[in-house]
Scaffold this active site. Structure first.
Site, mmCIF file in Angstrom:
data_model
loop_
_atom_site.group_PDB
_atom_site.id
_atom_site.type_symbol
_atom_site.label_atom_id
_atom_site.label_comp_id
_atom_site.label_asym_id
_atom_site.label_seq_id
_atom_site.Cartn_x
_atom_site.Cartn_y
_atom_site.Cartn_z
ATOM 1 N N ASN A 170 0.856 -1.177 0.000
ATOM 2 C CA ASN A 170 0.000 0.000 0.000
ATOM 3 C C ASN A 170 0.900 1.238 0.000
ATOM 4 O OD1 ASN A 170 0.697 0.675 2.722
ATOM 5 N ND2 ASN A 170 -0.938 -0.616 3.510
ATOM 6 N N GLU A 199 3.237 1.673 3.092
ATOM 7 C CA GLU A 199 4.304 0.673 3.133
ATOM 8 C C GLU A 199 5.379 0.980 2.101
ATOM 9 O OE1 GLU A 199 1.275 -2.956 4.488
ATOM 10 O OE2 GLU A 199 1.830 -2.665 2.384
ATOM 11 N N ASP A 202 -5.330 -8.657 1.282
ATOM 12 C CA ASP A 202 -5.256 -10.117 1.187
ATOM 13 C C ASP A 202 -6.018 -10.612 -0.046
ATOM 14 O OD1 ASP A 202 -3.927 -10.091 3.659
ATOM 15 O OD2 ASP A 202 -5.792 -10.305 4.772
#
Length: 344
Positions: free
Chosen positions: A208, A211, A279
């Site tokens: 993301n 990150e 996920d």
């Protein structure tokens, strides 16, 4: 666009995906507000129920299974009730759980969310309690996990490394898994919360914005800084592609030959909960690549699937028909930007 994407979803069936990662039990403890405590200025909740759902790497496993893939789960759980219930949940989804190694000295990672609400109020999270060990993985347990990966990966069509920073994905496991994927010419998808620079040589890196910014030390605040961060990640990790998820701004894919494709968000008006959306993204990317999709098409499908799960509360999954409907609704809408914008 639809003609290209829908057949890929049909090919997900029985694709063999191994998920190596931090297997987390997400526990939702629900209560109804009864009164304010006499002991302190806090609410007293009357217990209303408790549920567990797969979280972290286990949520990636769950997503692959719901999308009709065959999934092999590899990770570490504790010798406790949470571990046993998590295994039972995954087995119920026809998951191979023989790679979930039991470590008696390490508790199953749990994230317990206490939620409260009343008849006329929206249920909200009050507090979250995390239970996990930050100790280094025991060498014997690591060897057992490595042996399972070694023995099982030969039958896989793709691998996902799901690293939530719980010290299960060790340097040895990273190196061994990526090298084996290269040798077998199968895709290796990485989603790492804190240590993505350790995953050099993987096929696809998913991050993301926060990150990615932390990994390369670039504050992503506009198109220029986004391009700089994505290209730096791709360069440092020698990946085939880097996918940066950007919340309400959609996703940006840094692909081969320097191409950069922006994929707009599918439906910002119906976002209820972004928990676990990443996920879903890596699960769909792995299945799509295993089914022979181009990286850009895999990313578009992942974007559509994320648009499905963020409309659901808690960590959630997208069923094949839900994904197909999302593809029909969004990519068949005739929007001029639905195929992405190329930044040259």
């Amino acid at each position: 666009m639809i003609a290209d994407l829908l057949p890929i979803i049909d090919k997900f069936t029985n694709k063999r995906i191994m998920v190596v990662g931090d297997m987390i039990a997400d526990i939702y403890l629900e209560g109804t507000i009864s009164r304010v405590s006499r002991e302190a200025p806090v609410l007293v909740l009357a217990y209303a129920g408790e549920t567990m759902v797969p979280g972290g790497g286990a949520n990636v496993v769950h997503n692959v299974a719901v999308l009709a893939g065959y999934v092999n789960a590899a990770g570490v759980i504790g010798e406790d009730a949470a571990g046993r219930e998590l295994v039972a949940l995954l087995k119920d989804k026809h998951t191979d759980t023989t790679g979930l190694i039991i470590d008696p000295a390490r508790p199953t990672i749990t994230k317990t969310r206490i939620t409260a609400g009343g008849q006329a109020t929206v249920r909200q999270q009050v507090v979250r309690i995390d239970r996990e060990s930050q100790a280094l993985l025991d060498k014997e347990i690591e060897d057992l996990l490595l042996a399972h990966i070694q023995n099982s990966i030969v039958d896989m069509d793709g691998v996902i490394l799901s690293d939530y920073g719980c010290r299960v994905i060790t340097p040895q496991i990273i190196e061994h898994t990526i090298e084996r994927c290269k040798a077998m010419d199968i895709p290796c998808i990485v989603d790492s919360r804190y240590n993505v620079l350790n995953f050099k040589g993987a096929t696809i890196i998913k991050q993301n914005e926060a990150e990615a910014a932390a990994a390369v030390g670039i504050d992503i605040k506009d198109k220029k800084s986004l391009l700089a961060a994505g290209q730096e990640l791709e360069k440092r990790l020698t990946a085939r592609a880097v996918l940066i998820t950007r919340g309400a701004q959609g996703m940006t894919l840094f692909g081969e030959a320097g191409t950069v494709t922006h994929i707009p968000v599918t439906n910002i008006s119906e976002v209820y909960d972004v928990s676990g959306a990443g996920d879903t993204v890596v699960a769909v990317m792995a299945l799509a690549l295993a089914a022979g999709a181009a990286v850009a098409d895999a990313a578009r499908l992942a974007n559509a699937a994320a648009g499905v799960v963020v409309r659901k509360l808690g960590t959630a999954t997208a069923k094949p028909e839900e994904l197909k409907n999302a593809v029909r609704q969004y990519y068949g809408s005739g929007r001029s930007n639905s195929e992405g914008i190329e930044y040259l």
